[in-house]
Scaffold this motif. Structure first.
Motif, PDB file in Angstrom:
ATOM      1  N   VAL A 574       0.768  -1.450  -0.113  1.00  0.00           N
ATOM      2  CA  VAL A 574       0.063   0.127  -0.046  1.00  0.00           C
ATOM      3  C   VAL A 574       0.864   1.379   0.023  1.00  0.00           C
ATOM      4  N   THR A 575       0.446   2.461  -0.754  1.00  0.00           N
ATOM      5  CA  THR A 575       1.206   3.503  -0.916  1.00  0.00           C
ATOM      6  C   THR A 575       0.157   4.662  -0.299  1.00  0.00           C
ATOM      7  N   PHE A 576       0.614   5.351   0.799  1.00  0.00           N
ATOM      8  CA  PHE A 576      -0.524   6.243   1.405  1.00  0.00           C
ATOM      9  C   PHE A 576      -0.398   7.745   0.914  1.00  0.00           C
ATOM     10  N   THR A 577      -1.274   8.284   0.789  1.00  0.00           N
ATOM     11  CA  THR A 577      -1.700   9.784   0.369  1.00  0.00           C
ATOM     12  C   THR A 577      -1.396  10.779   1.647  1.00  0.00           C
ATOM     13  N   SER A 578      -1.171  11.738   1.418  1.00  0.00           N
ATOM     14  CA  SER A 578      -1.498  12.937   2.342  1.00  0.00           C
ATOM     15  C   SER A 578      -0.568  12.733   3.785  1.00  0.00           C
ATOM     16  N   GLU A 579       0.350  12.043   3.639  1.00  0.00           N
ATOM     17  CA  GLU A 579       1.263  11.931   4.843  1.00  0.00           C
ATOM     18  C   GLU A 579       2.076  13.166   5.450  1.00  0.00           C
ATOM     19  N   GLU A 580       2.273  13.765   4.265  1.00  0.00           N
ATOM     20  CA  GLU A 580       3.123  14.992   4.668  1.00  0.00           C
ATOM     21  C   GLU A 580       1.986  16.176   5.239  1.00  0.00           C
ATOM     22  N   MET A 581       0.940  16.286   5.303  1.00  0.00           N
ATOM     23  CA  MET A 581      -0.011  16.684   5.833  1.00  0.00           C
ATOM     24  C   MET A 581      -0.736  16.152   7.128  1.00  0.00           C
ATOM     25  N   GLY A 582       0.198  15.127   7.607  1.00  0.00           N
ATOM     26  CA  GLY A 582      -0.277  14.658   8.919  1.00  0.00           C
ATOM     27  C   GLY A 582      -0.636  13.324   8.858  1.00  0.00           C
ATOM     28  N   ILE A 583       0.092  12.308   7.992  1.00  0.00           N
ATOM     29  CA  ILE A 583      -0.088  10.877   8.277  1.00  0.00           C
ATOM     30  C   ILE A 583      -1.443  10.613   7.883  1.00  0.00           C
ATOM     31  N   ASN A 584      -2.139  11.192   7.131  1.00  0.00           N
ATOM     32  CA  ASN A 584      -3.501  10.980   6.945  1.00  0.00           C
ATOM     33  C   ASN A 584      -3.903   9.734   6.101  1.00  0.00           C
ATOM     34  N   GLY A 585      -3.264   9.463   5.337  1.00  0.00           N
ATOM     35  CA  GLY A 585      -3.573   8.182   4.253  1.00  0.00           C
ATOM     36  C   GLY A 585      -3.561   6.942   5.255  1.00  0.00           C
ATOM     37  N   SER A 586      -2.422   6.732   5.859  1.00  0.00           N
ATOM     38  CA  SER A 586      -2.080   5.717   6.887  1.00  0.00           C
ATOM     39  C   SER A 586      -3.086   5.569   8.001  1.00  0.00           C
ATOM     40  N   ARG A 587      -3.572   6.774   8.474  1.00  0.00           N
ATOM     41  CA  ARG A 587      -4.377   6.576   9.609  1.00  0.00           C
ATOM     42  C   ARG A 587      -5.920   6.117   9.089  1.00  0.00           C
ATOM     43  N   HIS A 588      -6.304   6.720   7.526  1.00  0.00           N
ATOM     44  CA  HIS A 588      -7.462   6.280   7.294  1.00  0.00           C
ATOM     45  C   HIS A 588      -7.295   4.668   6.948  1.00  0.00           C
ATOM     46  N   PHE A 589      -6.363   4.278   6.726  1.00  0.00           N
ATOM     47  CA  PHE A 589      -6.199   2.862   6.125  1.00  0.00           C
ATOM     48  C   PHE A 589      -6.273   1.996   7.297  1.00  0.00           C
ATOM     49  N   ALA A 590      -5.678   2.527   8.192  1.00  0.00           N
ATOM     50  CA  ALA A 590      -5.501   1.715   9.822  1.00  0.00           C
ATOM     51  C   ALA A 590      -6.936   1.581  10.219  1.00  0.00           C
ATOM     52  N   GLN A 591      -7.630   2.781  10.146  1.00  0.00           N
ATOM     53  CA  GLN A 591      -9.121   2.845  10.870  1.00  0.00           C
ATOM     54  C   GLN A 591     -10.134   2.064   9.910  1.00  0.00           C
ATOM     55  N   ASN A 592      -9.648   2.013   8.396  1.00  0.00           N
ATOM     56  CA  ASN A 592     -10.676   1.292   7.540  1.00  0.00           C
ATOM     57  C   ASN A 592      -9.965   0.412   6.923  1.00  0.00           C
ATOM     58  N   PRO A 593      -9.457  -0.826   7.394  1.00  0.00           N
ATOM     59  CA  PRO A 593      -8.682  -1.694   6.856  1.00  0.00           C
ATOM     60  C   PRO A 593      -9.346  -2.484   5.858  1.00  0.00           C
ATOM     61  N   PRO A 594      -8.798  -3.009   4.791  1.00  0.00           N
ATOM     62  CA  PRO A 594      -9.415  -4.051   3.968  1.00  0.00           C
ATOM     63  C   PRO A 594      -9.232  -5.538   4.496  1.00  0.00           C
ATOM     64  N   ILE A 595      -8.266  -5.511   5.511  1.00  0.00           N
ATOM     65  CA  ILE A 595      -8.068  -6.729   6.224  1.00  0.00           C
ATOM     66  C   ILE A 595      -8.227  -6.615   7.728  1.00  0.00           C
ATOM     67  N   ASP A 596      -8.022  -7.784   8.424  1.00  0.00           N
ATOM     68  CA  ASP A 596      -8.289  -7.767   9.785  1.00  0.00           C
ATOM     69  C   ASP A 596      -7.138  -7.535  10.362  1.00  0.00           C
ATOM     70  N   LEU A 597      -6.919  -6.484  10.893  1.00  0.00           N
ATOM     71  CA  LEU A 597      -5.498  -5.875  11.540  1.00  0.00           C
ATOM     72  C   LEU A 597      -5.097  -6.898  12.662  1.00  0.00           C
ATOM     73  N   ASP A 598      -5.756  -7.708  13.172  1.00  0.00           N
ATOM     74  CA  ASP A 598      -5.554  -8.454  14.351  1.00  0.00           C
ATOM     75  C   ASP A 598      -4.887  -9.580  13.811  1.00  0.00           C
ATOM     76  N   SER A 599      -4.892  -9.772  12.603  1.00  0.00           N
ATOM     77  CA  SER A 599      -4.156 -11.057  12.107  1.00  0.00           C
ATOM     78  C   SER A 599      -2.815 -10.556  11.117  1.00  0.00           C
ATOM     79  N   CYS A 600      -2.514  -9.148  11.644  1.00  0.00           N
ATOM     80  CA  CYS A 600      -1.169  -8.681  10.781  1.00  0.00           C
ATOM     81  C   CYS A 600      -0.037  -8.985  11.663  1.00  0.00           C
ATOM     82  N   ASP A 601       0.828  -9.381  11.335  1.00  0.00           N
ATOM     83  CA  ASP A 601       2.027  -9.643  12.089  1.00  0.00           C
ATOM     84  C   ASP A 601       3.318  -8.734  11.798  1.00  0.00           C
ATOM     85  N   LEU A 602       3.187  -7.690  11.008  1.00  0.00           N
ATOM     86  CA  LEU A 602       4.289  -6.945  10.599  1.00  0.00           C
ATOM     87  C   LEU A 602       3.572  -5.911   9.682  1.00  0.00           C
ATOM     88  N   MET A 603       4.064  -4.494   9.919  1.00  0.00           N
ATOM     89  CA  MET A 603       3.722  -3.282   9.182  1.00  0.00           C
ATOM     90  C   MET A 603       5.345  -3.002   8.874  1.00  0.00           C
TER      91      MET A 603
END
Length: 839
Positions: A574-603
């Motif tokens: 995944v490549t994130f948008t709007s990081e320079e404005m405040g890590i917005n893209g990754s925050r949106h992704f983490a709060q609206n993930p297409p997968i279950d983050l509980d099953s994620c072992d590494l980012m």
């Protein structure tokens, strides 16, 4: 390679061993004269623009022919005219781009900046006696001069810009160049500098220089960014007329090695240093060995063969011939074939980029036999007639003359880098291109970047990461709305993602690999130098995005090669948008993930891996997963780079939202940071392609180790987790003016990486390399603490600052100046990863 180019290559190879062709010209179709003696008494040596729509050429206006056999050519550009079917029918209105009375030669279009050219020019009228022929065979008709005051100049032509560029920002940038109104010296030196051409990537200038004392002409290359000049071909006698091969790894040129004024055609492999700078010749090959004058060699776009001018028919009737561009050591010279066949001079041939047209200088008459004898420009389509018996084999395959990786040092070097370093180079050059205008969220530039990223993830054979709704086939884009800097404007932005499915018992476990693809546009916010210029963001973070794309290819191949019964985690790129404005893209992704983050072992997050120095890269966060460092220790210790393992973990990049969701994270970045951060100087030519490719290789092995680890990796709190300044940047009313360089450093103080001009720090005597230790008698323990101290001050306050300078304590009185306006100051929650406190 276009079909037409392949066809011509095969046809030429088929004819290399045959006799000279007949009186016709079967390799050329429908020749058209571009210039006329009614307008120019002489015209010649023309070169195509990269898109083939314009040409640059030298000519003497009708009625003016000073200099006899060595006239003073003026330099022109003109558009090609075409009919409804795209066939060239003539030339549009020429535009004079050199000074009246000056001597000029060899104009060359920049490969990626429309309308920018360079050429050799005296700028003013040459001094008496300086226009004598510098190279001439007895009394024959070929000669050229070496005016001592000739330098290489640049010129930006508004007419070309107007015809090519629609992006307003790019137009403004090009038309603001200092060479718009008149030619400007690229550089100045004593003696003739000319016969110049850019490298395919625009980083280097290849040129001929004549020593003003000895008169010896040699071939050099100049690195544009640094001004460093490296001699390439320095044999006694004349060496000149050089051109890069289409892939930039070889050069062709003409040389007078025997001192008999019989020029011969040479090619050489280039030798590169660790930064990809050509510093010498790795292997030189002489292609012609005869009693004729052979000059003006030019590569076909395939790189497989050359066309050149020769006196093989007669010294009074030069013609264009072709021959293979490769010859094995000890092998007899290859036979050449004739391309032109007409009365009078034919020479100085060039191809357009696709190889569909050849343009040359000729004295041939028109079809009705009129107006011959005057050197003018001609163009013809290249025939795609191909004898059936020769199929479509390439020239290199047919001759068997390509150097293997064991025969040429430069080939060895490229073999070690290929294909990963080349792929990385392609990605980072495109993503940091001026046409993306700094990848600012909400602009067409970032949309182009996102489309490019999605296309490459799809080309890697990955699946879309996001669902567009019930029953949809999925999408590579995750769109959302963003309101930056508490403004009333809403931006439509999007992340880009794709999935590599796992296998077996681990297929439901995940690894996420990410980087941000946005940057600062023209410095509208977050710039270290203020708004106005494009901030291309090559290291920040075209470098990380390029790593994601390369790693997608690498892991796709590794998964395909793994045994079918192997247990492998699924991987989400995944490549994130709007990081320079405040890590917005990754925050949106983490709060609206297409997968279950509980099953994620590494980012794994890449942010600035493009300027690796001394073979070192920082990997932090190893203690964010239980046993994670043990899983990776062997890979990190045996990897191709020295891995710095910081004690702490910064929260100022896209891994932070995943850490907040209790996902183990790793943050890979350069160490130390460089002074080009958040400035227009963060450009792609400065990227260490070799080092970045090694970082991708290291990452591949890291991810494979985690993806095959049998047990889940539990999240663990990092003891030294730096969540950034505890105060809002917007609440700080003063600006100090440095870029810190020690985010991965747990020692007290703030390392000064860079001091910005006209700021409190510079005016008080703070220097790059200092370490801020005391602030009005208080020990500065961390950067957030320092930000807290600054938040208590108003503009005009004077503080006593103590710095450590090379082991000695220096006390300075600093008058604090006002902070930047709200428009140019990052939002407090916008804490980007590497150096917000440029304060």
């Amino acid at each position: 390679m276009p079909t037409r180019s392949i066809a011509l290559g095969a046809l030429l190879v088929a004819a290399f061993s045959s006799a000279v062709l007949g009186a016709d010209e079967p390799l050329l179709e429908s020749p058209v004269r571009l210039t006329s003696p009614a307008e120019f008494s002489r015209a010649g040596e023309a070169y195509f623009s990269p898109d083939g729509e314009w040409i640059a050429f030298q000519a003497v206006p009708a009625g003016q022919d000073p200099g006899g056999s060595s006239p003073r050519y003026l330099m022109y550009v003109a558009p090609l005219e075409r009919d409804a079917d795209g066939a060239v029918t003539g030339l549009g209105e020429p535009v004079l781009i050199s000074h009246e009375g000056s001597a000029n030669t060899c104009a060359w279009f920049h490969p990626s900046m429309p309308g920018v050219l360079m050429f050799g020019s005296t700028l003013d009228r040459p001094s008496p006696g300086e226009q004598e022929a510098g190279f001439q065979r007895e009394s024959s008709r070929y000669a050229w001069a070496f005016p001592r005051e000739m330098d290489i100049v640049t010129r930006t032509v508004p007419e070309v810009v107007d015809s090519h560029v629609t992006d307003p920002a790019l137009r403004r940038a090009l038309l603001a160049r200092p060479d718009v109104a008149e030619p400007v010296p690229f550089w100045e030196s004593d003696g003739y500098d000319a016969e110049c051409s850019w490298s395919p990537d625009g980083r280097f200038v290849l040129f001929t220089a004549v020593d003003p004392e000895t008169g010896d002409a040699d071939i050099h290359v100049r690195e544009i960014a640094t001004g460093d000049v490296h001699p390439l071909v320095v044999a006694p006698g004349y060496d000149g007329g050089p051109f890069f091969s289409p892939d930039g790894t070889r050069i062709c040129y003409r040389s007078d090695r025997e001192g008999n004024n019989l020029l011969q055609v040479f090619v050489s492999d280039l030798e590169f240093d660790h930064r990809g700078v050509p510093v010498g010749v790795a292997r030189e090959t002489q292609l012609t060995e005869n009693d004729h004058v052979n000059w003006a060699p030019y590569f076909h776009p395939s790189g497989e063969f050359l066309i050149y001018t020769t006196s093989q028919i007669s010294h009074m009737n030069y013609e264009v011939f072709a021959l293979p561009a490769y010859r094995r050591e000890g092998e007899a010279p290859k036979a050449s074939i004739r391309v032109t066949n007409a009365s009078g001079f034919d020479g100085l041939p060039v191809f357009d980029v696709p190889g569909q047209h050849m343009m040359w200088t000729s004295q041939r008459p028109l079809a009705d036999g009129s107006e011959g004898g005057s050197s003018q420009l001609w163009i013809a389509r290249v025939s795609d007639a191909l004898p059936a018996s020769f199929g479509s084999a390439s020239a290199r395959a047919s001759t068997g003359a390509a150097p293997s990786a064991t025969e040429a040092p430069v080939a060895d070097a490229f073999a070690r880098l290929s294909p990963l370093a080349r792929s990385y180079n392609d990605h980072v050059t495109i993503l940091a291109s001026p046409w993306l205008a700094g990848r600012l969220p909400g602009t067409r530039g970032i949309e182009r970047a996102e489309e490019y990223i999605a296309e490459n993830l799809a080309a890697a054979g990955l699946e879309p990461a996001f669902s567009e709704g019930e029953g949809s086939e999925g999408s590579f884009f995750q769109p959302f709305e963003l309101r930056p800097h508490a403004s009333d404007t809403k931006l439509n932005v999007r992340n880009v993602g794709a999935i590599l499915p796992g296998r077996g018992t681990l297929a439901d476990r995940w690894v996420i690999i990410g980087a941000h693809h946005d940057h600062l546009g023209k410095g509208e916010y977050g710039s270290m130098v203020g708004p106005g210029q494009i901030h291309e963001g090559a290291d920040d973070n075209a470098s990380g995005t390029s790593a994601v794309l390369c790693l997608a290819q690498q892991l796709r191949a590794a998964y395909d090669e793994a045994p079918q019964d192997a247990d492998l985690r699924s991987v989400l790129f995944v490549t994130f948008t709007s990081e320079e404005m405040g890590i917005n893209g990754s925050r949106h992704f983490a709060q609206n993930p297409p997968i279950d983050l509980d099953s994620c072992d590494l980012m794994l997050n890449y942010d600035m891996i493009g300027r690796i120095t001394e073979g070192r890269v920082s990997v932090s966060g190893l203690d964010s997963g239980e046993g994670l460092e043990n899983v990776l220790d062997g890979v990190l210790s045996a990897g191709p780079l020295e891995v710095v393992r910081p004690d702490g973990l910064s929260a100022r990049s896209d891994h932070a939202p995943f850490y907040d969701e209790r996902v183990p994270v790793l943050f890979m970045s350069i160490t130390p940071f460089h002074a080009d951060y958040h400035t227009p100087d963060d450009e792609s030519w400065k990227i260490n392609r070799h080092g970045a490719a090694l970082a991708v290789e290291l990452s591949r092995d890291m991810v494979l180790a985690v993806s095959q680890h049998a047990s889940p990796i539990a999240f663990s709190e990092v003891e030294n987790y730096d969540q950034g300044p505890s105060v809002r940047m917007g609440n700080i009313k003063v600006r100090f003016g440095i870029m810190p360089g020690n985010y991965n450093d747990s020692d007290p103080g703030v390392q000064v990486q860079r001091v910005s001009p006209n700021t409190s720090a510079e005016l008080s005597g703070v220097l790059a390399g200092d370490r801020l230790m005391m602030w009005d008698g208080v020990l500065i323990e961390t950067i957030p603490m320092w930000m807290e101290l600054m938040s208590k001050h108003a503009p005009g306050d004077v503080v006593r600052v103590e710095v450590d300078r090379d082991g000695e304590r220096v006390e300075l009185l600093v008058t604090l100046l006002p902070s930047r306006s709200a428009e140019s100051t990052p939002d407090p929650n916008v804490s980007h990863g590497h150096g917000d406190p440029q304060d």
